[in-house]
Design an enzyme around this catalytic site. Sequence first.
Site, short mmCIF file in Angstrom:
data_model
loop_
_atom_site.label_atom_id
_atom_site.label_comp_id
_atom_site.label_asym_id
_atom_site.label_seq_id
_atom_site.Cartn_x
_atom_site.Cartn_y
_atom_site.Cartn_z
CE LYS A 73 -1.79 2.96 2.96
NZ LYS A 73 -1.92 4.13 2.10
CD GLU A 110 14.27 2.12 8.72
OE1 GLU A 110 14.69 3.17 9.23
OE2 GLU A 110 14.84 1.03 8.82
CB CYS A 137 12.99 10.30 7.34
SG CYS A 137 13.98 9.43 6.12
CD GLU A 168 9.57 13.86 11.22
OE1 GLU A 168 8.50 13.29 11.49
OE2 GLU A 168 10.46 13.35 10.52
P1 NAP Z 1 2.20 8.47 7.93
O1 NAP Z 1 1.05 9.38 8.07
O2 NAP Z 1 2.57 7.64 9.10
O3 NAP Z 1 1.86 7.56 6.65
C1 NAP Z 1 2.77 6.62 6.13
C2 NAP Z 1 2.00 5.51 5.45
O4 NAP Z 1 1.22 4.83 6.44
C3 NAP Z 1 1.01 5.99 4.39
O5 NAP Z 1 0.92 5.02 3.38
C4 NAP Z 1 -0.28 6.05 5.18
O6 NAP Z 1 -1.44 5.98 4.37
C5 NAP Z 1 -0.14 4.83 6.06
N1 NAP Z 1 -0.95 4.83 7.27
C6 NAP Z 1 -1.46 5.88 7.95
N2 NAP Z 1 -2.16 5.43 9.02
C7 NAP Z 1 -2.07 4.08 9.02
C8 NAP Z 1 -2.59 3.05 9.86
N3 NAP Z 1 -3.33 3.31 10.93
N4 NAP Z 1 -2.30 1.77 9.57
C9 NAP Z 1 -1.53 1.46 8.50
N5 NAP Z 1 -1.05 2.40 7.65
C10 NAP Z 1 -1.29 3.69 7.91
O7 NAP Z 1 3.50 9.26 7.50
P2 NAP Z 1 3.65 10.30 6.29
O8 NAP Z 1 3.12 11.60 6.74
O9 NAP Z 1 3.13 9.72 5.04
O10 NAP Z 1 5.22 10.34 6.12
C11 NAP Z 1 6.01 11.23 6.80
C12 NAP Z 1 6.72 10.56 7.95
O11 NAP Z 1 7.51 9.49 7.45
C13 NAP Z 1 7.69 11.47 8.64
O12 NAP Z 1 7.60 11.31 10.03
C14 NAP Z 1 9.05 11.00 8.14
O13 NAP Z 1 10.11 11.30 9.00
C15 NAP Z 1 8.80 9.55 8.00
N6 NAP Z 1 9.77 8.92 7.09
C16 NAP Z 1 10.73 8.10 7.62
C17 NAP Z 1 11.68 7.53 6.81
C18 NAP Z 1 12.74 6.62 7.38
O14 NAP Z 1 13.29 5.82 6.63
N7 NAP Z 1 13.06 6.69 8.65
C19 NAP Z 1 11.66 7.79 5.43
C20 NAP Z 1 10.68 8.63 4.93
C21 NAP Z 1 9.73 9.18 5.77
P3 NAP Z 1 -2.10 7.33 3.78
O15 NAP Z 1 -1.12 7.92 2.87
O16 NAP Z 1 -3.31 6.82 3.10
O17 NAP Z 1 -2.40 8.20 4.96
#
Ligand code: NAP
Length: 490
Positions: free
Chosen positions: A173, A248, A282, A380
């Site tokens: 997904k 991650e 990130c 963050e």
């Molecule tokens: P997010 O809101 O946690 O969403 C990430 C993914 O999870 C999306 O596909 C999202 O779907 C899905 N998701 C949301 N709620 C969920 C649930 N309850 N159960 C299962 N899946 C769920 O994060 P984001 O805003 O997209 O990304 C930004 C974050 O990612 C930042 O905190 C960044 O630091 C982190 N990040 C970390 C790394 C690393 O390698 N450490 C790399 C890149 C980004 P939807 O899109 O449909 O909401």
Amino acid sequence: MQEYKLFINGEWVDSETGEMFQDVNPATLETIAHLQKASAGDVQSAVDSAEEAFDSWSGTPAPLRAKILFRAARMLEERKEELSRLMTQEMGKILKEARGDVQEAIDMTYYAAGEGRRLLGETTPSELPNKFCLTVRRPIGVVGLITPWNFPLAIPAWKIMPALISGNTIVFKPASDTPLLSIELVKILTEAGLPKGVLNLVMGEGSTVGSEIVHNKSIRAISFTGSVETGKWILGEAGKDMKRVSLELGGKNPIIVMDDADMELAIDGVLWGAFGTTGQRCTAASRVIVHEKILPAFQKKLIDRTKKLKLGNGLDENTDMGPVINNSQLQKVSKYVEIGKEEGAKLALGGKPAQPLPGYFFLPTIFTDVSSDMRIAREEIFGPVLSIISTGSLDEAIDIANSVVYGLSSSIYTENIKNAFKAIEKLDSGITYINAPTIGAEIHLPFGGVKATGNGTREAGTTSIDEFTEIKTVYFDYSGRLQKAQIDVE
Ligand code: NAP
């Protein structure tokens, strides 16, 4: 307007409900695609098809699985420019960076394909005679992959390619803000020869589609990249079924600039680390901890250089910084600017949406006079906001760097080798750069963080194979008699 479907059991299909969602270009606010939204039933169909495909795929010799990946890598290479332009339109990052994102996916695909002739185990002597000891790797089974929007092709490739070469089948997904690159990746892998059912794509909200993946009992492992909040929830829920979980998550990455640093090099690095990808990496540098002796000169130069960054549509090759991903991210960045002002930090640059650009543009923002206990220095923000913190010594700088809950990337600019080694030893992070900014991972090295940034797993490099395999230890006794470890020998 093009419509896109789910990919289940080798076919592009409508969702059970026929519900759709939209994909919007953050630089222009134009809708660029309509997409089918998966239901719980669609996720179950995807899992069923992945289960069905598992025996055959896991039984295919890894070097043959690799041939498909090598073909896919070549196709990605051929389509690099087209995919990069699509990414800029969908996600907003400037073209130069989108090309980097696609290149990362190409590199990872070649790398994982190469692993098809390794997937190494160990052999080691037995403590008993006529006995042979070794380890072999086995796939985990059906794995669930959930990815964020900030690296729309690289992060899916980081997960899909090692999962495939290891013999797993997949329910995937992508983020709802950036599904198009994932669709293209699935098309490429299919055209490269991936058998039906091995890779299934379901799209739609995390809270429904993602949650179904996390709770599905046939999925044996979850690999998730995203926010700490979602990651914690997934760990708890998936843990109830003893699923393997790889996380991650977020960062609040510091760059330390010592008084002996090459100032111009440090300014280049901070600019790129803080404002590259509009601060939405990130590993983005959101804190710069500067030695007080050079602070006034450093601040002045950094602000002058930041003022020159050109905002705009990333398709224009002269643009330095694109928009943030969506309106809620724009609101979040604005909220943190208000918090910073209320906390007493000095807003030295930016601090508001960039008008009159039509999309979700926010000016590159710098706060000075920031103390390490302020929320803007601890939480963050995931946008183009940099906090400058003063320090009197390396020890203090390291304490400040380590004082947050995150631990992904860190960096130090210094010409003193003792400072560099102390930073390597003491900084609590999964990655440390010396004389380079906090961003810029290479795919053949482990990637991941400590503390709230993850749960100890590492992606990329050989650790990507660890993420997607189970290790079996084999004892082969050819002595023809009963031998007892620890009892026959002491
Ligand atoms: P997010 O809101 O946690 O969403 C990430 C993914 O999870 C999306 O596909 C999202 O779907 C899905 N998701 C949301 N709620 C969920 C649930 N309850 N159960 C299962 N899946 C769920 O994060 P984001 O805003 O997209 O990304 C930004 C974050 O990612 C930042 O905190 C960044 O630091 C982190 N990040 C970390 C790394 C690393 O390698 N450490 C790399 C890149 C980004 P939807 O899109 O449909 O909401």
